[in-house]
Design an enzyme around this catalytic site. Structure first.
Site, PDB file in Angstrom:
ATOM      1  N   GLU A 100       0.821  -1.214   0.000  1.00 40.94           N
ATOM      2  CA  GLU A 100       0.000   0.000   0.000  1.00 40.94           C
ATOM      3  C   GLU A 100       0.850   1.256   0.000  1.00 40.94           C
ATOM      4  OE1 GLU A 100      -4.208  -1.213   2.176  1.00 40.94           O
ATOM      5  OE2 GLU A 100      -2.775   0.031   3.273  1.00 40.94           O
ATOM      6  N   HIS A 138       2.492  -6.098   3.719  1.00 42.20           N
ATOM      7  CA  HIS A 138       2.133  -7.195   4.620  1.00 42.20           C
ATOM      8  C   HIS A 138       2.409  -8.502   3.895  1.00 42.20           C
ATOM      9  CE1 HIS A 138      -1.456  -9.637   6.468  1.00 42.20           C
ATOM     10  NE2 HIS A 138      -0.300  -9.986   7.017  1.00 42.20           N
ATOM     11  N   SER A 152      -8.305  -3.422   6.796  1.00 43.05           N
ATOM     12  CA  SER A 152      -8.584  -4.269   5.643  1.00 43.05           C
ATOM     13  C   SER A 152      -8.226  -3.513   4.371  1.00 43.05           C
ATOM     14  CB  SER A 152     -10.056  -4.663   5.643  1.00 43.05           C
ATOM     15  OG  SER A 152     -10.870  -3.503   5.688  1.00 43.05           O
ATOM     16  N   HIS A 209      -2.945  -7.464  15.606  1.00 51.44           N
ATOM     17  CA  HIS A 209      -2.160  -7.366  14.362  1.00 51.44           C
ATOM     18  C   HIS A 209      -2.947  -6.724  13.244  1.00 51.44           C
ATOM     19  CE1 HIS A 209      -4.607 -10.536  12.734  1.00 51.44           C
ATOM     20  NE2 HIS A 209      -3.796 -10.855  11.755  1.00 51.44           N
ATOM     21  N   GLY A 210      -4.193  -6.368  13.495  1.00 49.06           N
ATOM     22  CA  GLY A 210      -5.004  -5.755  12.445  1.00 49.06           C
ATOM     23  C   GLY A 210      -6.450  -5.636  12.889  1.00 49.06           C
TER      24      GLY A 210
END
Length: 401
Positions: free
Chosen positions: A171, A185, A308, A330-331
């Protein structure tokens, strides 16, 4: 913080147990029931996984469960802030995305001959020959009778510096000051998956694992050759995952320079695993801690908590909360399965939910639609005692496998 009642070992949650899916609660209770478990910390992004939940930290005495680590050993995040601002980016980022997709293999792809480390200026960064000699010392690869070690070695070479698929991404983001960040990631690719599954099957066959509540949680015991073999292979795969992200960051930097046609300044990389094993001390006891979908917050270290597809991320510093085994999420964490996402959402939904983000908007990534994940801001609000927010990033470009 909440506590799960009626468990053999303490289970502390940073989310309301009533909001956790029944299958995940069963997995948490199974982890706590293992005779070696000292305790379990549950992150706000928790959801059902293989054996152990994703978003759980399991601390064990003299044992380790490869299923509580996961099959993508060393999976994690990397991020780099640049000297660019939003005004330095073109109105359309389609050419930038195309360049990244040309330079960084995605999905099942890899580099034809392996990444060109000399061109990236990385040939002197590490004893690469020594690292690859470590491959020859990996255990159990001979048990993979369906292929050869030479083929596996070749594939591992080719996949170093590649993204993979699923929830992995590259990203381009902007922070609150409109500074441009690179973020990605990924993990240990095919070789990490193979090693994890081979060791999980070895553990399941051991006599002490035959009466467990879930044999997917089979463990290796300290002082045994099986534990030594797993820890050695695990360490190599974790290092492979770190180097995979390191190479990709350099490929990403080069792609951005090439697509923008100008020099760019880059700050030091922030990097963190979120599927890994560490030896740590809690309550005066030396423990083996597995983080499956969780980052370490020890010593105020920097971490990355992504959302996401296209919904942004957080750069954080850890608060070292020992009740959480010095961990954080972690997210965002999935709120529905991939199959359920494909059934519920359409391409039109994907296009609407990723409006303003340069990314794929086709049926092949519907299972990664933002609506399939928990709300990241809610997850962050549940762990204010675990991390301090340094930067809130918003996504402007996302590359998926």
């Amino acid at each position: 913080m909440y506590t799960l009642t009626g468990t053999a070992a303490p289970v502390r949650l940073w989310t309301d147990p009533e909001t956790v899916e029944p299958g995940a609660l069963t997995q948490l209770r199974n982890c706590a029931a293992l005779p070696w478990t000292h305790g379990v910390a549950v992150m706000p992004d928790v959801h059902q996984g293989y054996g152990a939940t994703v978003g759980s930290v399991v601390a064990m005495r003299d044992a380790v469960s490869p299923g509580a680590v996961g099959v993508d050993i060393g999976c994690g995040m990397s991020a780099v802030r640049t000297d660019l601002t939003a005004s330095d980016l073109p109105d359309s980022l389609s050419r930038v995305r195309a360049q990244i997709e040309r330079d960084v293999p995605v999905g099942r792809a890899g580099h034809r001959e392996g990444p060109d480390l000399a061109r990236l200026g990385m040939d002197d960064e590490l004893d690469w020959a020594g690292f690859w000699r470590g491959f020859d010392q990996l255990h159990h690869l001979r048990d993979a009778s369906w292929t050869s070690e030479d083929k596996l070695r070749g594939k591992a070479h080719q996949q170093l510096g590649s993204l993979g698929g699923g929830n992995h991404f590259v990203e381009l983001c902007l922070d609150g000051d409109d500074r441009v960040w690179l973020m990605l990631h990924s993990g240990s690719r095919g070789i990490g998956n193979i090693l994890a599954n081979l060791h999980i099957e070895k553990a399941k066959a051991l006599p002490h694992n035959q009466e467990l509540p879930d044999r997917d949680l089979a463990v290796f015991l300290a002082g045994t050759p099986q534990m030594a073999a797993y820890r050695a292979d695990l360490h190599w795969a974790q290092e492979y995952a770190r180097l995979n992200r390191r190479v990709m960051i350099e490929l990403f930097k080069a792609a951005l320079v090439r697509s923008l046609g100008r020099p760019i300044g880059f700050e030091p990389e922030v990097s963190c695993h979120h599927n890994y094993v560490s030896e740590e001390i809690y309550d005066g006891v030396e423990l083996i801690v597995t983080r499956k979908g969780a980052i370490s917050t020890e010593g105020g270290r920097k971490g990355i908590i992504p959302g996401s597809m296209g919904t942004g991320s957080f750069i954080v510093s850890g608060l070292g909360n020992e009740q959480a085994y010095r961990s954080a999420s972690h997210g965002a964490g999935r709120r529905m399965s991939r199959g359920a996402a494909r059934r519920q959402f359409s391409v039109a939904d994907l296009q609407a939910q990723t409006e303003g983000v340069e990314c794929r908007k086709d049926a092949g990534v519907i299972d990664e639609i933002p609506g399939a994940y928990k709300d990241l801001d809610t997850v962050m609000a549940q762990q204010t005692d675990l991390v301090r927010v340094e930067h809130r990033l918003r996504t402007v470009l996302c590359v998926k496998g």
